[in-house]
Write a protein that holds these residues in place. Sequence first.
Motif, PDB file in Angstrom:
ATOM      1  N   ALA A  40       0.841  -1.200   0.000  1.00  0.00           N
ATOM      2  CA  ALA A  40       0.000   0.000   0.000  1.00  0.00           C
ATOM      3  C   ALA A  40       0.875   1.247   0.000  1.00  0.00           C
ATOM      4  O   ALA A  40       1.867   1.334   0.727  1.00  0.00           O
ATOM      5  CB  ALA A  40      -0.919   0.014   1.219  1.00  0.00           C
ATOM      6  N   LEU A  41       0.485   2.190  -0.843  1.00  0.00           N
ATOM      7  CA  LEU A  41       1.152   3.490  -0.948  1.00  0.00           C
ATOM      8  C   LEU A  41       0.093   4.582  -0.932  1.00  0.00           C
ATOM      9  O   LEU A  41      -1.074   4.323  -1.223  1.00  0.00           O
ATOM     10  CB  LEU A  41       1.933   3.598  -2.269  1.00  0.00           C
ATOM     11  CG  LEU A  41       3.033   2.586  -2.547  1.00  0.00           C
ATOM     12  CD1 LEU A  41       3.574   2.787  -3.957  1.00  0.00           C
ATOM     13  CD2 LEU A  41       4.146   2.704  -1.522  1.00  0.00           C
ATOM     14  N   ALA A  42       0.520   5.806  -0.657  1.00  0.00           N
ATOM     15  CA  ALA A  42      -0.368   6.946  -0.841  1.00  0.00           C
ATOM     16  C   ALA A  42      -0.818   6.928  -2.296  1.00  0.00           C
ATOM     17  O   ALA A  42      -0.041   6.593  -3.194  1.00  0.00           O
ATOM     18  CB  ALA A  42       0.353   8.248  -0.516  1.00  0.00           C
ATOM     19  N   ASN A  43      -2.058   7.274  -2.558  1.00  0.00           N
ATOM     20  CA  ASN A  43      -2.605   7.149  -3.908  1.00  0.00           C
ATOM     21  C   ASN A  43      -2.139   8.252  -4.861  1.00  0.00           C
ATOM     22  O   ASN A  43      -2.287   8.115  -6.064  1.00  0.00           O
ATOM     23  CB  ASN A  43      -4.135   7.130  -3.853  1.00  0.00           C
ATOM     24  CG  ASN A  43      -4.747   6.777  -5.190  1.00  0.00           C
ATOM     25  OD1 ASN A  43      -4.282   5.866  -5.872  1.00  0.00           O
ATOM     26  ND2 ASN A  43      -5.778   7.501  -5.571  1.00  0.00           N
ATOM     27  N   ALA A  44      -1.557   9.327  -4.370  1.00  0.00           N
ATOM     28  CA  ALA A  44      -1.179  10.459  -5.231  1.00  0.00           C
ATOM     29  C   ALA A  44       0.304  10.424  -5.578  1.00  0.00           C
ATOM     30  O   ALA A  44       1.171  10.418  -4.704  1.00  0.00           O
ATOM     31  CB  ALA A  44      -1.510  11.772  -4.542  1.00  0.00           C
ATOM     32  N   CYS A  45       0.608  10.427  -6.864  1.00  0.00           N
ATOM     33  CA  CYS A  45       1.985  10.513  -7.344  1.00  0.00           C
ATOM     34  C   CYS A  45       2.616  11.810  -6.823  1.00  0.00           C
ATOM     35  O   CYS A  45       1.992  12.869  -6.861  1.00  0.00           O
ATOM     36  CB  CYS A  45       1.987  10.502  -8.871  1.00  0.00           C
ATOM     37  SG  CYS A  45       3.593  10.797  -9.632  1.00  0.00           S
TER      38      CYS A  45
END
Length: 102
Positions: A40-45
């Motif tokens: 899981a990562l933050a959704n915003a590039c």
Amino acid sequence: MSDFVTVAKTSDIRQGRGKAFTVNGKRIAVFNADGENFYALANACAHALGPLGRGRVRNGSVICPVHSYAYDVTNGRCYTDERLRVRSYEVVVENDEIKVKC
């Protein structure tokens, strides 16, 4: 809040793909890297705020669908621009449920 939150079943995210969720008010993308490992990562590039959850995972990297910036799916480090990084979140899979801690 720092408890694990169930976001999906393992069958909900196809291999090599991601899916975005809101967990405790944070937009998070969960990725099925290889059919067995989920991250899981933050959704915003970090480059232009593109939706990483719509990107594809290739060789351990998620590719942003907007400008093709590549991030290490395990830790959020950007390969395209070493100055950039997105936040990563701990994931556990229990009984086919994907849980994220944030």
